[in-house]
Design a protein around this motif. Structure first.
Motif, PDB file in Angstrom:
ATOM      1  N   GLY A 173      -7.674  -0.776 -58.744  1.00 41.32           N
ATOM      2  CA  GLY A 173      -6.468  -0.341 -59.434  1.00 41.32           C
ATOM      3  C   GLY A 173      -6.651  -0.076 -60.913  1.00 41.32           C
ATOM      4  N   ILE A 174      -7.882   0.112 -61.357  1.00 36.97           N
ATOM      5  CA  ILE A 174      -8.118   0.396 -62.776  1.00 36.97           C
ATOM      6  C   ILE A 174      -7.645   1.807 -63.099  1.00 36.97           C
ATOM      7  CG2 ILE A 174      -9.849   0.428 -64.595  1.00 36.97           C
ATOM      8  CD1 ILE A 174      -9.426  -2.295 -63.306  1.00 36.97           C
ATOM      9  N   GLU A 175      -7.019   1.976 -64.240  1.00 29.55           N
ATOM     10  CA  GLU A 175      -6.489   3.275 -64.633  1.00 29.55           C
ATOM     11  C   GLU A 175      -7.619   4.276 -64.834  1.00 29.55           C
ATOM     12  OE1 GLU A 175      -4.135   2.786 -68.075  1.00 29.55           O
ATOM     13  OE2 GLU A 175      -2.609   1.536 -67.106  1.00 29.55           O
ATOM     14  N   GLU A 176      -7.271   5.556 -64.606  1.00 28.91           N
ATOM     15  CA  GLU A 176      -8.271   6.614 -64.707  1.00 28.91           C
ATOM     16  C   GLU A 176      -8.819   6.739 -66.131  1.00 28.91           C
ATOM     17  OE1 GLU A 176      -9.737   8.456 -62.474  1.00 28.91           O
ATOM     18  OE2 GLU A 176      -8.684   7.434 -60.854  1.00 28.91           O
ATOM     19  N   VAL A 177      -7.987   6.413 -67.128  1.00 32.28           N
ATOM     20  CA  VAL A 177      -8.453   6.508 -68.516  1.00 32.28           C
ATOM     21  C   VAL A 177      -9.612   5.546 -68.745  1.00 32.28           C
ATOM     22  CG1 VAL A 177      -7.797   6.218 -70.922  1.00 32.28           C
ATOM     23  CG2 VAL A 177      -6.179   7.217 -69.303  1.00 32.28           C
ATOM     24  N   VAL A 178      -9.474   4.327 -68.236  1.00 32.30           N
ATOM     25  CA  VAL A 178     -10.533   3.331 -68.391  1.00 32.30           C
ATOM     26  C   VAL A 178     -11.755   3.719 -67.561  1.00 32.30           C
ATOM     27  CG1 VAL A 178     -11.119   0.888 -68.161  1.00 32.30           C
ATOM     28  CG2 VAL A 178      -8.815   1.551 -68.832  1.00 32.30           C
ATOM     29  N   LEU A 179     -11.514   4.255 -66.348  1.00 30.81           N
ATOM     30  CA  LEU A 179     -12.636   4.690 -65.505  1.00 30.81           C
ATOM     31  C   LEU A 179     -13.436   5.786 -66.188  1.00 30.81           C
ATOM     32  CD1 LEU A 179     -10.921   4.787 -61.985  1.00 30.81           C
ATOM     33  CD2 LEU A 179     -12.410   3.022 -62.913  1.00 30.81           C
ATOM     34  N   LYS A 180     -12.732   6.689 -66.874  1.00 34.56           N
ATOM     35  CA  LYS A 180     -13.428   7.760 -67.587  1.00 34.56           C
ATOM     36  C   LYS A 180     -14.308   7.186 -68.695  1.00 34.56           C
ATOM     37  CE  LYS A 180     -12.658  12.115 -70.032  1.00 34.56           C
ATOM     38  NZ  LYS A 180     -13.495  11.759 -71.177  1.00 34.56           N
ATOM     39  N   ASP A 181     -13.789   6.141 -69.387  1.00 36.83           N
ATOM     40  CA  ASP A 181     -14.589   5.499 -70.437  1.00 36.83           C
ATOM     41  C   ASP A 181     -15.843   4.861 -69.860  1.00 36.83           C
ATOM     42  OD1 ASP A 181     -12.766   6.252 -72.296  1.00 36.83           O
ATOM     43  OD2 ASP A 181     -11.687   4.349 -72.352  1.00 36.83           O
ATOM     44  N   VAL A 182     -15.739   4.226 -68.669  1.00 39.95           N
ATOM     45  CA  VAL A 182     -16.903   3.610 -68.035  1.00 39.95           C
ATOM     46  C   VAL A 182     -17.953   4.671 -67.724  1.00 39.95           C
ATOM     47  CG1 VAL A 182     -17.729   2.338 -66.015  1.00 39.95           C
ATOM     48  CG2 VAL A 182     -15.557   1.721 -67.071  1.00 39.95           C
ATOM     49  N   LYS A 183     -17.499   5.761 -67.107  1.00 40.85           N
ATOM     50  CA  LYS A 183     -18.435   6.834 -66.735  1.00 40.85           C
ATOM     51  C   LYS A 183     -19.067   7.456 -67.969  1.00 40.85           C
ATOM     52  CE  LYS A 183     -18.804  10.910 -63.812  1.00 40.85           C
ATOM     53  NZ  LYS A 183     -18.080  11.847 -62.916  1.00 40.85           N
ATOM     54  N   ASP A 184     -18.250   7.693 -69.010  1.00 42.63           N
ATOM     55  CA  ASP A 184     -18.780   8.293 -70.236  1.00 42.63           C
ATOM     56  C   ASP A 184     -19.826   7.399 -70.889  1.00 42.63           C
ATOM     57  OD1 ASP A 184     -17.159  10.431 -69.822  1.00 42.63           O
ATOM     58  OD2 ASP A 184     -15.626   9.852 -71.275  1.00 42.63           O
TER      59      ASP A 184
END
Length: 603
Positions: free
Chosen positions: A554-565
């Motif tokens: 349930g992690i927000e997409e904004v945080v997921l994008k930061d992880v991937k980046d």
């Protein structure tokens, strides 16, 4: 005390040395000196519980005593060759006290050679590469008889220097399982059937991608296998197969429910030599920034006719195969007639073999300041073609842009302050776009003298409350302490942020020493360990693919994008003469700190 689990060992196996310190409840693992002829690894610690007893004389209690308890530290000794070797006496420091160990002798013998139906192979898709060119390593374990127990050691995989090690993209149409190596590490492996020299084998396969960060000659040591192979069966009795990885239909096929008779075998793979050549300095273009592979480059500008203040988008697309994730934005000139914004980047690529195939797109927005006809100058992209062994440069442009007068031109607010007596002469100091801070005319709410705190009911209430609160606090603290000892997953989860924060501070030394290679590896390792602790899983499964696991939580997409980046930025290591500077390394360190702070709020 110090003890060995065995004094004779077959080559490829290991000896477990256990250090026992009694009478202590907590202690850091002691540091062992370098031992010749052995590779030494810390294998974990254990704690013994204390027991209490009552001393009585003639039926009368004299005193209450405790016994037992202490810490045990395990170290794995892996022999480097066959022969008789000594572990010399050395000094240990435990809980502030020093102890001297005895000298031990270990005999390393050659085990029964693995039969033709059990052997290892180790291969690379190429042995000579250029700096930044990826290498695909393939490990295969062949067997065509039942296996009951196994142990695989791959010495270089735990601490390979001057290389970035990553997992290839998995084929979703295949089934994968986890294979345990080096005692407690896990890798994602595939089990399949394969023919080798005319014979059919069951094969365990896993792959790794190496990206060299430094030039030179490197040797990857052989992998070692020790296993118990089934040589026969007795009594019709169902027997559990040796582990989950091989616990499939093979047991039923070979075992038929009978108890297996096993014999120990060992095998060793070949070693690998790798040559990493530097990129040639001759003919290296100014626009080259580390791209290695085979690429195409396209640039588009739209719209070509706009009004002042409206945006113009410059799209630069690099497509092809190679280290596409590490490609940086092509050099873009400064345009005084336009207001420029930071480009947005996206990657649309998939992995085929060792290389990434797809495209990387950079979109830069320009806003013309006033009307006129302008020209966006040519944009060049350079890469090194490893197959042809030379640099290639692609140039696109120029692009004419016609700018008409805008409907609402930007107005400048001008405030002029003139000194006294200079109003008519027009002299003074001119400020552009400055706000005025007004003098506050109101005093706000004025309160009277408040009642002294020691005269309040709250003060006297706290005089009686602390006792039960302290008792409750002690109970909760002890309960939490016991959970830390018994629940490894909870302990990893709670300590993840603290450990990551401490390790991130150590990265500042690498920035001062300007060691980009070790710095990027350390940042990626810290992020891997943090997410593994938070998710209570092995670090071997940590990669950009962990984004899917976080999304399921349930992690927000904004945080997921930061992880991937952050993962992708860790891989943006320059493989040419253009190296990372301190500012870029500090920026990545700050990004990692911010990312962990965000994850702490949501995990």
């Amino acid at each position: 005390s110090v003890s060995l689990d065995k004094e004779s060992v077959v080559f490829g196996d290991s000896v477990l040395l256990t250090i026992t310190a009694r009478g202590i409840s907590q202690a850091e693992p002691p540091q062992l000196p370098e031992i010749p002829d052995f590779e030494v690894r810390f294998a974990g610690s254990r704690q013994e519980s204390f027991s209490s007893y009552t001393v009585a004389i003639q039926g009368r209690r004299v005193e209450q005593k405790t016994s037992g308890g202490g810490m045990m530290f395990d170290y794995e000794f892996i022999p480097k060759k066959k022969g008789v070797f000594n572990i010399p006496s050395f000094i240990l420091t435990i809980a502030g006290r020093q102890y001297r160990t005895s000298e031990y002798s270990i005999e390393v013998v050659e085990a029964n050679e693995a039969p033709e139906d059990i052997f290892l192979t180790f291969s690379a898709d190429k042995n000579q590469v250029y700096l930044g060119e990826k290498i695909l390593l393939t490990f295969k374990w062949y067997f065509n008889q039942n296996i009951q127990e196994y142990r695989i050691n791959i010495p270089w995989l735990s601490g390979l220097k001057n290389f970035l090690v990553e997992d290839p993209q998995l084929d979703k149409s295949k089934r994968y399982q986890r294979l345990v190596i080096n005692g407690n590490e896990e890798v994602i492996a595939e089990k399949k059937s394969e023919y080798y020299k005319g014979r059919q084998y069951a094969v365990v396969v896993f792959k790794k991608i190496l990206t060299p960060m430094s030039t030179g000659e490197y040797t990857l040591e052989p992998a070692y296998l020790k296993c118990d192979a089934v040589t026969g069966y007795k009594r019709r009795q169902r027997d559990r197969f040796f582990n989950d990885f091989f616990g499939s239909d093979i047991d039923d096929f070979f075992g038929m429910g009978r108890k297996a008779i096993t014999e120990a075998f060992s095998a060793r793979s070949n070693s690998l030599s790798l040559m990493v050549r530097p990129l040639p300095e001759e003919g290296q273009p100014v626009s080259f920034s580390g791209a290695v592979g085979n690429f195409d480059f396209q640039v588009s500008v739209a719209p070509l006719k706009v009004k002042a203040g409206d945006p113009v988008t410059v799209t630069m697309k690099v497509s092809g195969h190679g280290n596409i994730e590490q490609i940086e934005i092509p050099q873009f000139p400064e345009l005084p007639e336009f207001k420029g914004y930071e480009p947005e980047t996206r990657v649309e690529a998939k992995q085929i073999g060792v290389e990434s195939v797809g495209e990387k797109i950079f979109e830069k927005v320009l806003v013309p300041k006033k009307e006129g006809v302008y020209q966006i100058p040519p944009v060049s992209f350079s890469y090194f073609d490893s197959e042809k062994g030379r640099y290639q440069t692609i140039t696109r442009g120029p692009f004419p842009v016609s700018v008409e007068k805008g409907l609402k031109p930007e107005k400048e607010l001008t405030i002029v302050i003139l000194p006294e007596g200079k109003e008519k002469k027009g002299e003074g100091i001119k400020f552009i776009k400055q706000d005025i801070r007004y003098i506050k005319t109101g005093l706000g709410v004025i309160r009277g003298e408040e009642r002294l705190f020691y005269k309040s009911f709250v003060f006297w209430l706290w005089g009686f409350v602390p006792a039960p609160l302290i008792a409750l606090g002690c109970f909760l603290f002890q309960r939490r302490k016991m959970r830390f000892k018994q629940d490894v997953g909870f302990a990893r989860y709670r300590r993840a942020a603290k450990v990551a924060s401490r390790e991130l501070k150590s990265c500042e030394k690498l920035i001062k020493q300007v060691e980009p290679g070790n710095f990027y590896i350390e940042i990626s390792k810290i992020l891997n360990n943090y997410l593994a602790d938070k998710l209570n899983c092995s670090t071997a499964s940590m990669s950009v693919e962990v984004v899917d696991a976080l999304r399921n939580k349930g992690i927000e997409e904004v945080v997921l994008k930061d992880v991937k980046d952050c993962y992708e930025r860790c891989e943006l290591v320059k493989f040419s003469k253009v190296t990372s500077n301190k500012q870029e390394m500090q920026r990545l360190l700050n990004t990692a700190k911010g990312l962990i702070a965000k994850l702490e709020k949501v995990l």
